[in-house]
Design an enzyme around this catalytic site. Structure first.
Site, PDB file in Angstrom:
ATOM      1  N   GLY A  15     -27.880 -18.926   0.182  1.00 39.10           N
ATOM      2  CA  GLY A  15     -29.064 -18.731  -0.663  1.00 39.10           C
ATOM      3  C   GLY A  15     -30.184 -19.722  -0.412  1.00 39.10           C
ATOM      4  CB  SER A  16     -31.183 -21.972   2.368  1.00 40.52           C
ATOM      5  OG  SER A  16     -31.352 -21.129   3.473  1.00 40.52           O
ATOM      6  CG  LEU A  94     -28.866  -2.062   1.415  1.00 44.16           C
ATOM      7  CD1 LEU A  94     -30.290  -2.535   1.161  1.00 44.16           C
ATOM      8  CD2 LEU A  94     -28.062  -2.094   0.110  1.00 44.16           C
ATOM      9  CG  HIS A 110     -32.673  -9.793  11.557  1.00 42.45           C
ATOM     10  ND1 HIS A 110     -31.370  -9.543  11.205  1.00 42.45           N
ATOM     11  CD2 HIS A 110     -32.688  -9.862  12.912  1.00 42.45           C
ATOM     12  CE1 HIS A 110     -30.626  -9.450  12.300  1.00 42.45           C
ATOM     13  NE2 HIS A 110     -31.405  -9.639  13.340  1.00 42.45           N
ATOM     14  CD  GLU A 144     -32.800   3.587  13.587  1.00 43.37           C
ATOM     15  OE1 GLU A 144     -32.590   3.139  14.704  1.00 43.37           O
ATOM     16  OE2 GLU A 144     -33.803   4.276  13.293  1.00 43.37           O
ATOM     17  CG  ASP A 146     -31.045  -5.866  11.119  1.00 50.43           C
ATOM     18  OD1 ASP A 146     -31.305  -6.082   9.922  1.00 50.43           O
ATOM     19  OD2 ASP A 146     -30.037  -6.302  11.686  1.00 50.43           O
TER      20      ASP A 146
END
Ligand code: GAR
Length: 222
Positions: A15-16, A94, A110, A144, A146
């Protein structure tokens, strides 16, 4: 004054990035983090949220099939009535059903220069390929993996003999600046993803617009 943008952050680990969003002074007047949702019960990011007095939810992916997980997750997300959903180290796929339910309001960060290095272990793969450049990308999420439209990227050099861990640390510095910047645009209603098109200030984004540079004050990354 406009009400703040109701924002849900979805995490799975340290969680940075969540912390960078919480700590961003530019965002404090623009977004209200109404919930943090983790797919891992032990994610350290949940502690960060609790420390910041943000409501948390856990939807443990190990307890569901992929479809049932997405269904349960969507129901939890819906309860927070978000105007913006941020994936920040969220490491599950997802489904289209989930993404359709929240069309145009899901962003992801990403750790790679998309469209290169989709998926996992990006830093190791960059080193193994002998690339001289690496970086981070923020994009809108589509079904799709990334592959949704890119909003912004920052490039950094890869140093000779650098380990994947060292490289990952330097990429995180970049992420912690890049993600709040893009979130700011969205919360100010400047960034939109409608009818499959991304616009910033009413102008369609092209690949020439993606590249941003990190301000010198953000630490040495190059
Ligand atoms: C970040 O590097 C983020 O870009 C990456 O996971 C890390 C989470 O760090 N996300 C992905 O790989 C998603 N495909 P954090 O939990 O400290 O923010």
């Amino acid at each position: 004054m406009n009400p703040k943008c109701r924002t849900v952050v979805m995490i799975g680990g340290n969680g940075s990035n969540l912390q960078a969003i919480i700590d961003s002074s530019a965002l404090s007047s623009l977004i209200d983090i109404v919930g943090v949702i983790s797919h891992r019960p032990k994610a350290y990011g949940l502690i960060r949220a609790i420390n910041a007095k943000i409501p948390t939810s856990v939807v443990d992916h190990t307890q569901y099939t992929e479809d049932a997980f997405n269904h349960a997750l969507a129901d939890v997300v819906q309860k927070y009535q978000p105007q913006l959903i941020l994936l920040a180290g969220f490491m599950r796929i997802l489904t289209p059903a989930f993404i359709d339910r929240f069309a145009g309001i899901i962003l992801n960060i990403h750790p790679a220069l998309l469209p290169k290095y989709k998926g996992l272990h990006t830093h190791q793969r960059v080193i193994e390929a002998g690339d001289s450049e690496h970086g981070a990308t923020v994009h809108f999420v589509t079904s799709e993996l990334d592959s949704g439209p890119i909003v912004a990227q920052i490039k950094i050099p890869v140093y000779p003999k650098e380990t994947a861990e060292e490289l990952a640390k330097r990429v995180l510095v970049v992420e912690h600046w890049l993600y709040p910047q893009v979130i700011q645009w969205f919360a100010q209603n400047r960034l939109k993803f409608e009818q499959k098109i991304v616009t910033l200030d009413g102008k369609r984004l092209t690949s020439q617009d993606y590249l941003l540079s990190l301000p010198a004050t953000q630490g040495i990354v190059s």
